[in-house]
Structures are given as C-alpha cells and as structure tokens.
Write a protein that holds these residues in place. Structure first.
Motif, short mmCIF file in Angstrom:
data_model
loop_
_atom_site.label_atom_id
_atom_site.label_comp_id
_atom_site.label_asym_id
_atom_site.label_seq_id
_atom_site.Cartn_x
_atom_site.Cartn_y
_atom_site.Cartn_z
N LYS A 34 15.40 -47.62 11.05
CA LYS A 34 16.66 -47.39 10.14
C LYS A 34 16.41 -48.39 8.65
N SER A 43 8.37 -45.42 19.04
CA SER A 43 8.66 -46.26 20.21
C SER A 43 8.11 -46.13 21.34
N LYS A 74 10.43 -41.45 14.59
CA LYS A 74 10.78 -42.30 15.89
C LYS A 74 9.47 -42.24 17.07
N ASP A 80 15.34 -49.72 16.63
CA ASP A 80 16.16 -48.96 16.21
C ASP A 80 16.98 -49.89 14.70
N ASP A 81 17.00 -50.79 14.31
CA ASP A 81 17.09 -51.82 13.28
C ASP A 81 16.37 -51.26 12.46
#
Length: 373
Positions: A99, A78, A74, A95-96
């Motif tokens: 996920k 980013s 992650k 983030d979405d």
C-alpha cells in the motif's frame, strides 16, 4: 490463490500454474539480491526491483510457458516475499508495504510529449495494453534523469518514434495533480505517415492520430470523454493550454479541409505479427529500427533501470508502470506553459516523507551473502 498449482513439467493446467520456487528464487537472485547495495536500503527501492522481476516474469516466463498464470503485481510480490529467504521475515507486513509503495509511486514525476501533426489539427494518443482509455505518451522519471530525456525515452518506448531532434526544452505544459508533477513537451510538425510501433511488450495496444476538436471534453477532470465518446486519461487538463499555444504558433502547413474526421489508427497490437505488443510489423510500407529494451531474455541478467523522486535521496520507477488510478480523481493544479524566454517559477520540491513501512528499514546483509553462497 486456492485452486492454483505450482508449475511443473507434468502440469496440464494451461495458464493456471503458479511459478515454481526455483523460478521465484532465480528472479529474486537476479533482480533483488544481485544489485548495488544502495538499491537495497529501503522498501520502496526493493519494491521497484520486485516490479522489474514481475515484468520479466510476465513478458518472458509467462509468454514462453503457457502453463504459467499471469499474475497481478500484488500477487507476484506476495509469492516472491514468501519464497525469498531475505524477504520472508517481512511477509506479515506485505499489505502495508504494498500500500505504501503504491502511494509512493503516484508521487513520482511524469514527463512525456504532445505530438502534433503538420497542421496542428491532430495529436498522437496511445491506448494502454489492458485499459480502454487514451493518453499522451508519457511515463515516470528514472534516477538522475532530466525531464526532457525522460520524455524522449518514454515516447520512444511507447511509440517507437524518436522526438529528440524535434523536442524543445522550453516548450512544454505542466500540471501538478495532487503531489505528482506532469510535464508534457509540445512536439509539433510530425508527418502523419511517420512510422509508429511500441518497443516495449504488452504496454501499448493501439496508437492513433486524433483530432483535437474531438478531444475537447465537457469538463476538466483527469478522466473524461471527448465529444466523440473517446475515453481520455490525463488529456483534458492540457487541452486549453495546448490550444493557446497553437494560437501563438500558427502551423506552417495549411489545414486540409478534406481530411477525414475520424481518428487515424497507425498501429494496433491485434494486427501485428508478433501479437505481443512489440514493433514486429511494417507500417506504411516501412519498418522501424528496433532497439534493445531494458528487459533482455535469453537467460542474461537485464540491465536494470532505476528511478527517482526529485527531492531527498529516494528513488522510484521504470518503464511505464503508469499508475492510472481510475478509481480516484486527482485535484488539478495550476497549469504551467513555458515558451521561448518566458520561464515562470515552478516549485519542484516534493517534500515527501517515507511511509511507516519504509522508516528505519535496513537490509540484513548477512542473509543476502548466505543466500548467494
């Protein structure tokens, strides 16, 4: 990420520097931009490409430059989204997107093998690089890959052993954990002195023969402990069906009552000369033949291996990013044991709809072309 520094030639922050923009741009160009157009049509496919870039960063860049910080997937995602011109417009939704991607990966079909010794008393288990749990060698299917081919590939990558001549397509045990299908082929009669050593970096830390009677857990959950205290992942649900198979297929080799009760370790990363989890040392006085893995260094663009879901036109994962989500306990499905001419019907349809972040996504090709000029 406060307190971290960008990597530079003058930096003295050992293992605490973020990758430079030049390195991130190179990884983005190599793994995200310079790929077939079909791999740029949805976020789930792009995230798999980002994951390839992440593996390359961890397995090569970090290993060759001690100043660089080892990142989580992650964190790396980013950084890459913020650095890459093509991906930067979607940073606010990272983030979405991540996920949704994580959830999507957990539905990719998995295949592998249950490898039994000549007496059918022991099975081969592997332990992950960072985790403490043991499991059967297995991994997620690649694009257009048949179940048995995936099992052969994953076992070879994780153990260095080629089961192609021993694997029988009709001999397998299958479970469905929530929406993920897991099929393990039964490969019996492997000699205990067989050479084992993983062919991928930093994926497997140990390989050992374990007695089946020591693996029998007190319950049938995905994550459990054997009677000897061994932590197991996705092992217990297969043991009952495996023992039924053994009863129907007696071992041609008599059981040895003088065999040691404890597990027999056949490979350990800490005792290998390379120290990076690859097949670099001789085991049992023989050295396995190494093959080239899919991630090549030396400034050459690696051959990407893409993966796929079984239904629709979607596509997922590679090597073994095995999603061992130890914080959840998937519901067990019904086991399917296929042997000889008995072929029960198995519903392999996934009917998976893309998550919200994947819907109506389209890559901006003009930006890609501009970035490559």
């Amino acid at each position: 990420m406060s307190g971290l520094h960008r990597s530079s030639s003058s930096s003295k922050n050992i293992g605490n520097c973020l990758p430079s923009k030049e390195l991130l741009d190179d990884l983005c160009s190599r793994f995200v931009l310079n790929v077939p157009e079909e791999d740029q049509q949805s976020f789930e496919r792009i995230l798999f490409l980002v994951e390839y870039a992440y593996w390359y960063y961890e397995d090569n860049a970090v290993e060759n430059d001690p100043k660089l910080k080892s990142l989580s997937l992650k964190e790396f995602t980013s950084l890459l989204f913020n650095s890459c011109d093509v991906l930067r417009p979607y940073v606010t939704h990272i983030d979405d997107i991540f996920k949704d991607f994580t959830s999507y990966k957990c539905r990719v079909p998995v295949t592998g093998a249950i490898i039994l010794d000549e007496t059918y008393e022991r099975c081969l288990l592997v332990k992950g690089w960072k985790g403490s749990s043991w499991s059967f060698p297995r991994g997620k299917k690649s694009k257009d890959e048949e179940d048995h081919a995936c099992a052969i590939r994953e076992v070879l990558e994780e153990t260095g052993f080629d089961v192609s001549k021993l694997l029988k397509k009709e001999e397998y045990i299958e479970f469905v954990f929530r929406q993920q299908r897991v099929r393990l082929y039964i490969v019996a009669g492997v000699k205990e002195d067989t050479v084992f050593a993983p062919l991928t970096k930093k994926e497997i830390s140990e390989i050992a023969w374990h007695r089946l009677d020591h693996l029998q857990p007190a319950n049938n959950e995905v994550i459990t402990h054997g009677v000897s205290g061994l932590k197991l992942y996705m092992v217990a649900p297969f043991l009952s069906s495996l023992k039924s198979w053994i009863l129907k297929h007696p071992s041609p080799v008599a059981r040895r009552h003088n065999k040691p009760l404890k597990a027999l370790c056949v490979w350990n990363a800490r005792t290998s000369l390379g120290g990076n989890g690859t097949a670099t040392v001789e085991n049992h006085n023989r050295k396995p033949e190494l093959r080239t893995t899919t991630m090549e260094s030396n400034n050459r663009k690696p051959e990407l291996r893409t993966t796929t879901m079984e239904s629709h036109n979607t596509k997922p994962e590679p090597r073994k990013t095995t999603m061992e989500s130890h914080s959840t306990k998937p519901e067990l499905g019904t086991a399917t044991v296929e042997s000889h001419n008995t072929k029960p019907e198995v519903d392999h349809s996934q009917d998976i709809e893309p998550a919200d972040s994947f819907i109506n996504f389209k890559f901006d090709k003009s930006v890609i072309l501009q970035a490559m000029e």
